[in-house]
Design a protein around this motif. Structure first.
Motif, mmCIF file in Angstrom:
data_model
loop_
_atom_site.group_PDB
_atom_site.id
_atom_site.type_symbol
_atom_site.label_atom_id
_atom_site.label_comp_id
_atom_site.label_asym_id
_atom_site.label_seq_id
_atom_site.Cartn_x
_atom_site.Cartn_y
_atom_site.Cartn_z
ATOM 1 N N ILE A 62 -10.572 -13.287 4.139
ATOM 2 C CA ILE A 62 -10.797 -14.656 4.279
ATOM 3 C C ILE A 62 -9.872 -15.845 4.379
ATOM 4 N N VAL A 63 -8.527 -15.532 3.790
ATOM 5 C CA VAL A 63 -7.571 -16.447 3.731
ATOM 6 C C VAL A 63 -6.665 -15.843 5.003
ATOM 7 N N TYR A 64 -6.301 -14.786 5.247
ATOM 8 C CA TYR A 64 -5.515 -14.582 6.473
ATOM 9 C C TYR A 64 -6.263 -13.918 7.736
ATOM 10 N N GLY A 65 -7.425 -13.916 7.772
ATOM 11 C CA GLY A 65 -8.302 -13.548 8.735
ATOM 12 C C GLY A 65 -8.250 -11.877 8.828
ATOM 13 N N GLU A 66 -9.393 -11.403 9.324
ATOM 14 C CA GLU A 66 -9.818 -9.965 9.310
ATOM 15 C C GLU A 66 -8.674 -8.994 9.718
ATOM 16 N N ASP A 67 -8.037 -9.500 11.008
ATOM 17 C CA ASP A 67 -6.783 -8.650 11.440
ATOM 18 C C ASP A 67 -5.984 -8.404 10.421
ATOM 19 N N MET A 68 -5.144 -9.549 9.876
ATOM 20 C CA MET A 68 -4.285 -9.604 8.715
ATOM 21 C C MET A 68 -4.674 -8.940 7.580
ATOM 22 N N GLY A 69 -6.134 -8.969 7.176
ATOM 23 C CA GLY A 69 -6.468 -8.217 6.018
ATOM 24 C C GLY A 69 -6.419 -6.548 6.165
ATOM 25 N N ILE A 70 -6.709 -6.264 7.346
ATOM 26 C CA ILE A 70 -6.742 -4.794 7.947
ATOM 27 C C ILE A 70 -5.156 -4.261 7.696
ATOM 28 N N LEU A 71 -4.340 -5.081 8.583
ATOM 29 C CA LEU A 71 -2.736 -4.895 8.283
ATOM 30 C C LEU A 71 -1.988 -4.892 6.906
ATOM 31 N N ALA A 72 -2.667 -5.800 6.192
ATOM 32 C CA ALA A 72 -2.027 -6.011 4.654
ATOM 33 C C ALA A 72 -2.479 -4.862 4.005
ATOM 34 N N GLY A 73 -3.926 -4.479 4.012
ATOM 35 C CA GLY A 73 -4.005 -3.100 3.443
ATOM 36 C C GLY A 73 -3.128 -1.975 3.705
ATOM 37 N N ASP A 74 -2.904 -1.768 5.283
ATOM 38 C CA ASP A 74 -1.955 -0.806 5.778
ATOM 39 C C ASP A 74 -0.613 -0.725 5.320
ATOM 40 N N ALA A 75 0.055 -2.188 5.171
ATOM 41 C CA ALA A 75 1.076 -2.419 4.840
ATOM 42 C C ALA A 75 1.510 -1.932 3.217
ATOM 43 N N LEU A 76 0.634 -2.300 2.587
ATOM 44 C CA LEU A 76 0.450 -2.075 1.331
ATOM 45 C C LEU A 76 0.642 -0.557 0.847
ATOM 46 N N LEU A 77 -0.280 0.279 1.553
ATOM 47 C CA LEU A 77 -0.182 1.650 1.396
ATOM 48 C C LEU A 77 0.961 2.246 1.864
ATOM 49 N N ASN A 78 1.500 1.906 2.915
ATOM 50 C CA ASN A 78 2.749 2.489 3.227
ATOM 51 C C ASN A 78 4.028 2.186 2.578
ATOM 52 N N TYR A 79 3.886 0.701 2.243
ATOM 53 C CA TYR A 79 5.333 0.221 1.480
ATOM 54 C C TYR A 79 5.048 0.973 -0.223
ATOM 55 N N ALA A 80 3.793 1.321 -0.597
ATOM 56 C CA ALA A 80 3.825 2.140 -1.949
ATOM 57 C C ALA A 80 4.712 3.331 -1.794
ATOM 58 N N PHE A 81 4.576 3.950 -0.734
ATOM 59 C CA PHE A 81 5.340 5.294 -0.640
ATOM 60 C C PHE A 81 6.884 4.718 -0.573
ATOM 61 N N GLU A 82 7.244 3.885 0.341
ATOM 62 C CA GLU A 82 8.615 3.178 0.146
ATOM 63 C C GLU A 82 9.027 2.968 -0.964
ATOM 64 N N THR A 83 8.211 2.314 -1.755
ATOM 65 C CA THR A 83 8.595 2.014 -3.067
ATOM 66 C C THR A 83 8.926 2.944 -4.212
ATOM 67 N N ALA A 84 7.802 4.193 -4.110
ATOM 68 C CA ALA A 84 7.796 5.232 -4.817
ATOM 69 C C ALA A 84 9.193 6.145 -4.562
ATOM 70 N N CYS A 85 9.525 6.202 -3.323
ATOM 71 C CA CYS A 85 11.069 6.924 -2.871
ATOM 72 C C CYS A 85 12.124 6.475 -3.271
ATOM 73 N N THR A 86 12.119 5.158 -3.870
ATOM 74 C CA THR A 86 13.329 4.711 -4.412
ATOM 75 C C THR A 86 13.670 5.236 -5.601
ATOM 76 N N ALA A 87 12.858 5.916 -6.079
ATOM 77 C CA ALA A 87 13.101 6.662 -7.636
ATOM 78 C C ALA A 87 13.995 7.634 -7.322
ATOM 79 N N PHE A 88 14.171 8.430 -6.032
ATOM 80 C CA PHE A 88 15.341 9.280 -5.608
ATOM 81 C C PHE A 88 16.651 8.610 -5.902
#
Length: 296
Positions: free
Chosen positions: A103-129
């Protein structure tokens, strides 16, 4: 310190961890970093990172590897909410008392924000190495659990069946499958990762998985109860949304009284199983109890 004050303090600490792992808002794609922060920092119970930390503590964990995983699992949970709220899914305008990401960023950015969070989650977890290279084996196992429980054999698998079942009469078997995967899998992931990173034995991790599975089912049944008994002000999101989306729930299948009774029984089973490990964490036990009796 009483439980509520302790919980507030722990939640604030998790908020700081989440902020620390968010990407810097810069570059031509800056809007997506803004949408990620808007989604991730919208408040909420911070249940999954808290369960991860408390299980880690229960097994005597004392290394740096846990923080990136705490941030990662909340990013995955948040991405699932962002996508759940989209017009093609539950089509909700409000989440946690404020406007949803699309609603705030538009449906297109809503989809991409979800995609980005999922991918960035694994980038973040990998910093544990980088933070604890000597813990590489445990980190690798934890990543494997995180990936599987978030994917087609976990949360996404549950969502697929949930979406396919919308508007149809479904059996108890299908409903249990949805609850175990859609809600339970990420809770299982949180507690299992906490145990793995702390060096728990395989048998102990298996027990923790069963504890979290039961908690996930009870948690989701309570969600169904709140959808018909709470108000939008208390819940922070629309009530009767299951009815609007013609979803079969535990309440529609078995009635409100049985739903309440089963929440009690399943949560008691989970606590008994947790105690069977003979590990001490009074806060974790109290947290699990509170989850089942929550009002939002």
């Amino acid at each position: 310190m009483n439980f509520r004050d302790e919980k507030r303090k722990k939640t604030e600490e998790i908020e700081q961890i989440l902020k620390a792992y968010l990407p810097v808002q810069e570059g031509k794609q800056q809007v997506i970093m803004e949408a990620m922060e808007y989604s991730l920092m919208a408040g909420g119970k911070r249940l999954r990172p808290m369960l991860l930390w408390e299980t880690f503590q229960m097994f005597g964990g004392a290394v740096k590897t846990v923080r990136p995983f705490m941030a990662a699992i909340e990013m995955i949970h948040t991405y699932s909410l962002v996508h759940d709220d989209l017009p093609a899914m539950d089509d909700d305008d409000y989440r946690r008392g404020r406007k949803t990401t699309h609603i705030v960023y538009g449906e297109d950015m809503g989809i991409l924000a979800g995609d980005a969070l999922l991918n960035y989650a694994f980038e973040t977890a990998c910093t544990a190495f980088e933070e604890a290279p000597e813990e590489a084996t445990r980190i690798g196992k934890a990543l494997q659990v995180l990936a599987k429980k978030a994917g087609i054999y976990g949360m996404i698998g549950g969502q697929v069946v949930d979406v396919s079942a919308s508007g149809k009469n479904i059996t108890e078997d299908i409903l249990s499958f949805i609850y175990e995967l859609k809600t339970g899998a990420l809770l299982e992931s949180a507690m299992m990762i906490g145990a793995i990173l702390a060096g728990a034995e395989e048998e102990e991790v298996a027990v923790i998985e069963q504890v979290a599975k039961k908690i996930g089912i009870a948690f989701q049944i309570q969600d169904d109860i709140l959808d018909v008994t709470s108000t939008e002000e208390v819940l922070g999101k629309p009530v009767f949304s299951d009815q609007k989306n013609e979803k079969t729930t535990y309440v529609t299948l078995f009635g409100l009284e049985k739903a309440k009774k089963d929440v009690e029984q399943i949560s008691e089973e989970a606590i008994a199983l947790l105690r069977s490990l003979q590990r001490e964490n009074a806060y974790l036990e109290q947290l699990l109890q509170e989850l089942i009796h929550r009002e939002k």
